[in-house]
Scaffold this active site. Structure first.
Site, PDB file in Angstrom:
ATOM      1  N   ASP A   1      30.205  28.408  74.294  1.00 26.97           N
ATOM      2  CA  ASP A   1      30.783  27.176  73.748  1.00 26.97           C
ATOM      3  C   ASP A   1      30.334  26.895  72.322  1.00 26.97           C
ATOM      4  O   ASP A   1      30.363  25.762  71.854  1.00 26.97           O
ATOM      5  CB  ASP A   1      30.549  25.981  74.670  1.00 26.97           C
TER       6      ASP A   1
ATOM      7  N   HIS B   1      33.189  44.377  47.510  1.00 24.64           N
ATOM      8  CA  HIS B   1      33.110  43.343  48.549  1.00 24.64           C
ATOM      9  C   HIS B   1      31.733  43.351  49.220  1.00 24.64           C
ATOM     10  O   HIS B   1      31.617  43.127  50.418  1.00 24.64           O
ATOM     11  CB  HIS B   1      34.218  43.518  49.587  1.00 24.64           C
TER      12      HIS B   1
ATOM     13  N   ASP C   1      29.111  36.537  42.953  1.00 20.72           N
ATOM     14  CA  ASP C   1      30.496  36.057  43.040  1.00 20.72           C
ATOM     15  C   ASP C   1      30.490  35.025  44.158  1.00 20.72           C
ATOM     16  O   ASP C   1      30.366  35.377  45.331  1.00 20.72           O
ATOM     17  CB  ASP C   1      31.426  37.229  43.361  1.00 20.72           C
TER      18      ASP C   1
ATOM     19  N   ASP D   1      36.070  29.877  42.477  1.00 23.34           N
ATOM     20  CA  ASP D   1      35.800  31.317  42.604  1.00 23.34           C
ATOM     21  C   ASP D   1      35.199  31.780  41.279  1.00 23.34           C
ATOM     22  O   ASP D   1      35.924  31.986  40.311  1.00 23.34           O
ATOM     23  CB  ASP D   1      37.132  32.030  42.916  1.00 23.34           C
TER      24      ASP D   1
ATOM     25  N   HIS E   1      40.218  46.724  40.099  1.00 28.20           N
ATOM     26  CA  HIS E   1      40.963  45.596  40.660  1.00 28.20           C
ATOM     27  C   HIS E   1      41.755  44.901  39.564  1.00 28.20           C
ATOM     28  O   HIS E   1      41.587  45.202  38.375  1.00 28.20           O
ATOM     29  CB  HIS E   1      40.033  44.613  41.393  1.00 28.20           C
TER      30      HIS E   1
ATOM     31  N   HIS F   1      44.064  36.160  40.258  1.00 30.22           N
ATOM     32  CA  HIS F   1      44.957  35.771  41.356  1.00 30.22           C
ATOM     33  C   HIS F   1      45.139  34.265  41.304  1.00 30.22           C
ATOM     34  O   HIS F   1      44.384  33.562  40.616  1.00 30.22           O
ATOM     35  CB  HIS F   1      44.349  36.202  42.703  1.00 30.22           C
TER      36      HIS F   1
ATOM     37  N   HIS G   1      42.340  33.261  47.536  1.00 29.62           N
ATOM     38  CA  HIS G   1      43.487  34.060  47.064  1.00 29.62           C
ATOM     39  C   HIS G   1      44.707  33.251  47.479  1.00 29.62           C
ATOM     40  O   HIS G   1      45.239  33.414  48.582  1.00 29.62           O
ATOM     41  CB  HIS G   1      43.493  35.453  47.691  1.00 29.62           C
TER      42      HIS G   1
ATOM     43  N   GLU H   1      39.078  37.518  35.848  1.00 34.17           N
ATOM     44  CA  GLU H   1      37.865  38.167  36.343  1.00 34.17           C
ATOM     45  C   GLU H   1      37.785  39.660  36.050  1.00 34.17           C
ATOM     46  O   GLU H   1      37.700  40.467  36.970  1.00 34.17           O
ATOM     47  CB  GLU H   1      37.730  37.931  37.846  1.00 34.17           C
TER      48      GLU H   1
ATOM     49  N   TYR I   1      32.464  48.699  36.641  1.00 28.90           N
ATOM     50  CA  TYR I   1      31.588  49.140  37.725  1.00 28.90           C
ATOM     51  C   TYR I   1      31.327  50.627  37.520  1.00 28.90           C
ATOM     52  O   TYR I   1      32.216  51.442  37.774  1.00 28.90           O
ATOM     53  CB  TYR I   1      32.250  48.876  39.081  1.00 28.90           C
TER      54      TYR I   1
ATOM     55  N   ARG J   1      30.867  41.720  36.519  1.00 33.54           N
ATOM     56  CA  ARG J   1      32.130  40.981  36.561  1.00 33.54           C
ATOM     57  C   ARG J   1      31.853  39.587  36.007  1.00 33.54           C
ATOM     58  O   ARG J   1      30.765  39.037  36.204  1.00 33.54           O
ATOM     59  CB  ARG J   1      32.680  40.896  37.992  1.00 33.54           C
TER      60      ARG J   1
ATOM     61  N   GLU K   1      33.904  35.943  36.003  1.00 34.29           N
ATOM     62  CA  GLU K   1      35.098  35.323  36.602  1.00 34.29           C
ATOM     63  C   GLU K   1      35.094  33.817  36.387  1.00 34.29           C
ATOM     64  O   GLU K   1      34.115  33.137  36.698  1.00 34.29           O
ATOM     65  CB  GLU K   1      35.126  35.613  38.111  1.00 34.29           C
TER      66      GLU K   1
HETATM   67  N1  GLY Z   1      35.765  36.286  45.388  1.00 37.00           N
HETATM   68  C1  GLY Z   1      36.961  36.972  45.586  1.00 37.00           C
HETATM   69  C2  GLY Z   1      37.627  37.303  44.336  1.00 37.00           C
HETATM   70  O1  GLY Z   1      36.999  37.259  43.288  1.00 37.00           O
HETATM   71  O2  GLY Z   1      38.789  37.551  44.289  1.00 37.00           O
HETATM   72 MN    MN Z   2      38.615  35.990  42.392  1.00 39.89          MN
HETATM   73 MN    MN Z   3      35.339  35.985  43.001  1.00 38.71          MN
END
Ligand code: GLY
Ligand code: MN
Ligand code: MN
Length: 437
Positions: free
Chosen positions: A37, A240, A257, A268, A347, A351, A358, A381, A385, A403, A405
């Site tokens: 539960d 990730h 991140d 984000d 990437h 977004h 996202h 972002e 890498y 990164r 962002e």
């Molecule tokens: N934290 C997920 C992204 O940067 O898209």
């Molecule tokens: Mn992002």
């Molecule tokens: Mn992010």
């Protein structure tokens, strides 16, 4: 705060788009059991929240445009003193009408008896098929019940339409109240990143820095908008990475991140900074390149530019810099054509951002990248890498992951960066970290 009349305006607009011969049906997010539960933290379905602000599970919204007895109908749990003693207060059907501006509300137990009657006579059903299989089956059973009565003159619907087409286009454009929540969410996350920078020392563990982020989120009534990434050294190259359990080493960078969710709206943010407070020359060379790419990209977040323009801008700056630093060779045009940057940047540059990190909304319309318009919010972002075993790369760059962002509002003029409460200029980051030592 989103006022009840704003939710009402969204419902009206959606009903106008769907037409009077349609019905729209949405279910609240189910509660999910973790074990026995114990439940996962409850988070309302974003679409359901967008149209109701109603925070409870076991609820269904039906929008029946033009229905004289009321267009906005909510099925929800009834008040129950015994259950409320365990789980906290419920709105009940009366609260749904008085506090959430529903036209009509019924106990969720009665939905099988009532909803088929609301569907009857409508041509089209707008619904999220495939999102909740149990609910899909119930909807089919209601429609089948109507079909079985056709010879008695009952008219079942003829068409089932994906609700996302209409609804997600609305969600793409943020209102003034939504933008205020998004700014607050970005401010909380900025504060969290600053605290993390100031707390970082060689010898601490990634999870100890994650704790600093969570401390700030919860202090301000926010939760994480996704699992934070706290990756020291080469862990920053794992896109990730979520283990967040390695010791932080002197001489490494730390990539964080992490975004907050406040009032259901996500931020984000990513920052990458030196564990010991000073970037090494090699780290600084790559860092300044990513930052230059981010500045160039943010400058493309303007009305009339296509969604991919800022990705193109970032790519161009990164590629030029990678050639200059000796990670790529050949001409700029040849490298751009062959997308050689992909070994180091795999990437896209951003977004949509909103209720979901996202966020929803089409990126292309009839195959072409969508044009940015005021009220949209995007992340910007870029990153680099360099795998620890990257070949044909100067050794000094290997194992560096960076990164940067930010969250950016498209206006009718210059872009507005709402995550600017945490520095990203390398000198400013070093100064902030030095102030805490
Ligand atoms: N934290 C997920 C992204 O940067 O898209
Ligand atoms: Mn992002
Ligand atoms: Mn992010």
């Amino acid at each position: 705060m989103i006022q009840p009349r704003e939710y009402a305006r969204r419902r009206k607009q959606l009903m106008r788009m769907a037409g009077n011969d349609a019905i729209l049906i949405l279910a609240a997010a189910p509660e999910r059991v973790r074990n026995n539960d114990a439940h996962y933290p409850y988070r309302q379905d974003s679409d359901f929240h967008y149209l109701t602000g109603f925070p409870e599970a076991e609820a269904v919204l039906a929008l029946a445009p033009g229905r004289t007895a009321g267009e906005v109908i909510l099925f929800c749990r009834e008040r129950d003193a015994e259950r409320e003693r365990w789980d906290g207060p419920r709105a009940g059907t009366e609260g749904a009408v008085s506090d959430f501006a529903m036209d009509d509300a019924f106990p969720i137990e009665d939905i099988d008896d009532i909803l088929p009657g609301l569907i009857e006579g409508r041509e089209r059903v707008y619904y999220h098929f495939g999102r909740d299989v149990d609910f899909d089956l119930r909807l089919i059973s209601w429609v089948n019940r109507l079909r079985a009565q056709m010879r008695h003159g009952v008219r079942p619907p003829h068409e089932f339409v994906a609700l996302s087409h209409l609804l997600h286009d609305l969600r793409l454009f943020k209102s003034r109240a939504e933008l205020a929540l998004m700014k607050k969410s970005a401010q909380i996350a900025s504060t969290a990143h600053r605290r993390a920078m100031q707390a970082t020392r060689p010898g601490l563990n990634e999870h100890e820095i994650e704790a600093e982020l969570l401390h700030v989120f919860r202090r301000h009534g926010a939760v994480p908008s996704y699992e934070p990434i706290v990756g020291g050294g080469a862990n920053g190259c794992v896109l990730h990475y979520r283990a967040n359990n390695a010791p932080l080493r002197d001489g490494d960078l730390l990539l964080i991140d992490a975004g907050a969710e406040f009032g259901c709206y996500a931020s984000d943010i990513t920052r990458t900074f030196p564990v010991n407070g000073r970037y090494s020359p090699a780290q600084r060379e790559l860092y300044d390149l990513v930052l230059a790419a981010q500045h160039a990209a943010i400058d493309e977040v303007r009305p009339g530019r296509t969604f991919d323009a800022y990705h193109e801008a970032a790519m161009r700056v990164l590629t030029r810099g990678l050639i200059r630093l000796g990670l790529l060779s050949g001409t700029l045009e040849k490298n751009l054509r062959e997308q050689t940057y992909r070994d180091f940047y795999m990437h896209k540059t951003g977004h949509w951002l909103g209720l979901d990190v996202h966020d929803v909304g089409d990126y292309r319309i009839e195959g072409e990248f969508r044009v940015l318009e005021p009220g949209m919010v995007v992340t910007v972002e870029p990153g680099l890498y360099i795998a620890p075993d990257a070949k044909r790369v100067p050794a000094r760059y290997r194992g560096i992951g960076i990164r940067i962002e930010d969250d950016v509002i498209v206006t009718d003029g210059d872009p507005i960066v709402i995550s600017d409460g945490v520095p990203k200029d390398a000198d400013e980051i070093e100064a902030l970290m030095a102030a805490a030592r």
